[in-house]
Design a protein around this motif. Structure first.
Motif, mmCIF file in Angstrom:
data_model
loop_
_atom_site.group_PDB
_atom_site.id
_atom_site.type_symbol
_atom_site.label_atom_id
_atom_site.label_comp_id
_atom_site.label_asym_id
_atom_site.label_seq_id
_atom_site.Cartn_x
_atom_site.Cartn_y
_atom_site.Cartn_z
ATOM 1 N N HIS A 170 32.149 108.560 -82.938
ATOM 2 C CA HIS A 170 32.638 108.663 -81.552
ATOM 3 C C HIS A 170 31.620 109.456 -80.753
ATOM 4 O O HIS A 170 31.040 110.424 -81.237
ATOM 5 C CB HIS A 170 34.008 109.358 -81.526
ATOM 6 C CG HIS A 170 34.510 109.638 -80.149
ATOM 7 N ND1 HIS A 170 34.941 108.640 -79.312
ATOM 8 C CD2 HIS A 170 34.617 110.797 -79.467
ATOM 9 C CE1 HIS A 170 35.309 109.179 -78.165
ATOM 10 N NE2 HIS A 170 35.126 110.490 -78.235
ATOM 11 N N LYS A 171 31.388 109.054 -79.483
ATOM 12 C CA LYS A 171 30.421 109.739 -78.636
ATOM 13 C C LYS A 171 31.137 110.412 -77.473
ATOM 14 O O LYS A 171 32.074 109.855 -76.912
ATOM 15 C CB LYS A 171 29.400 108.737 -78.094
ATOM 16 C CG LYS A 171 28.544 108.085 -79.161
ATOM 17 C CD LYS A 171 27.622 107.062 -78.556
ATOM 18 C CE LYS A 171 26.781 106.275 -79.510
ATOM 19 N NZ LYS A 171 26.552 106.691 -80.810
ATOM 20 N N TRP A 172 30.702 111.632 -77.151
ATOM 21 C CA TRP A 172 31.248 112.349 -75.990
ATOM 22 C C TRP A 172 30.190 113.304 -75.479
ATOM 23 O O TRP A 172 29.180 113.539 -76.131
ATOM 24 C CB TRP A 172 32.551 113.061 -76.338
ATOM 25 C CG TRP A 172 32.433 114.281 -77.206
ATOM 26 C CD1 TRP A 172 32.427 115.571 -76.781
ATOM 27 C CD2 TRP A 172 32.322 114.345 -78.636
ATOM 28 N NE1 TRP A 172 32.324 116.436 -77.857
ATOM 29 C CE2 TRP A 172 32.251 115.713 -78.999
ATOM 30 C CE3 TRP A 172 32.267 113.395 -79.633
ATOM 31 C CZ2 TRP A 172 32.132 116.123 -80.317
ATOM 32 C CZ3 TRP A 172 32.139 113.809 -80.943
ATOM 33 C CH2 TRP A 172 32.082 115.150 -81.276
ATOM 34 N N ARG A 173 30.406 113.826 -74.284
ATOM 35 C CA ARG A 173 29.455 114.809 -73.775
ATOM 36 C C ARG A 173 30.119 116.164 -73.667
ATOM 37 O O ARG A 173 31.339 116.267 -73.663
ATOM 38 C CB ARG A 173 28.859 114.359 -72.439
ATOM 39 C CG ARG A 173 29.828 114.235 -71.316
ATOM 40 C CD ARG A 173 29.083 113.712 -70.106
ATOM 41 N NE ARG A 173 29.933 113.847 -68.960
ATOM 42 C CZ ARG A 173 29.702 113.321 -67.802
ATOM 43 N NH1 ARG A 173 28.622 112.608 -67.611
ATOM 44 N NH2 ARG A 173 30.524 113.493 -66.798
ATOM 45 N N GLU A 174 29.296 117.190 -73.570
ATOM 46 C CA GLU A 174 29.785 118.558 -73.658
ATOM 47 C C GLU A 174 30.868 118.905 -72.643
ATOM 48 O O GLU A 174 31.815 119.591 -72.951
ATOM 49 C CB GLU A 174 28.602 119.513 -73.505
ATOM 50 C CG GLU A 174 28.940 120.945 -73.817
ATOM 51 C CD GLU A 174 27.698 121.792 -73.972
ATOM 52 O OE1 GLU A 174 27.715 122.671 -74.852
ATOM 53 O OE2 GLU A 174 26.712 121.561 -73.255
ATOM 54 N N ASP A 175 30.761 118.373 -71.423
ATOM 55 C CA ASP A 175 31.741 118.741 -70.389
ATOM 56 C C ASP A 175 32.956 117.827 -70.340
ATOM 57 O O ASP A 175 33.802 117.967 -69.477
ATOM 58 C CB ASP A 175 31.073 118.827 -69.018
ATOM 59 C CG ASP A 175 30.387 117.529 -68.612
ATOM 60 O OD1 ASP A 175 30.300 116.609 -69.440
ATOM 61 O OD2 ASP A 175 29.923 117.461 -67.470
#
Length: 107
Positions: A100-105
């Motif tokens: 799964h991919k996500w960004r820090e914010d």
């Protein structure tokens, strides 16, 4: 690249005119001015890299980060500049288990 004098949006070429896609303003094209512009037509596209058969140790650095999908506590990370150059980079994560991919914010 040409910007609209009326609304500031980026314009596109249509035969001998620059046309604004936002407000419809048109400006005649000037060959002398355009000779100094960079065109995306002459630029090569970047290559897509298939990482499906890459070993985990070759994927890059990992860190302690909780995956919002599977609750795993390890993720690969990378920094990318997605805003203006004077703004900070954004850190992106990829779960080492479910990918799964996500960004820090993201919350």
């Amino acid at each position: 690249m040409q910007f609209c004098d009326e609304c500031g949006s980026m314009m596109k070429t249509d035969d001998g005119m620059w046309v604004c896609g936002s407000c419809g303003h048109e400006t005649p094209r000037d060959e002398a001015t355009e000779s100094g512009m960079t065109s995306t037509q002459s630029q090569e596209e970047s290559e897509v890299i298939d990482t499906s058969e890459v070993d985990a140790e070759d994927m890059g650095p990992t860190t302690n980060a909780r995956c919002p999908e599977c609750d795993n506590d390890r993720a690969f990370w990378e920094m990318k500049q997605i805003r203006a150059a004077d703004e900070s980079e954004t850190r992106f994560f990829t779960c080492t288990e479910c990918e799964h991919k996500w960004r820090e914010d993201d919350h």
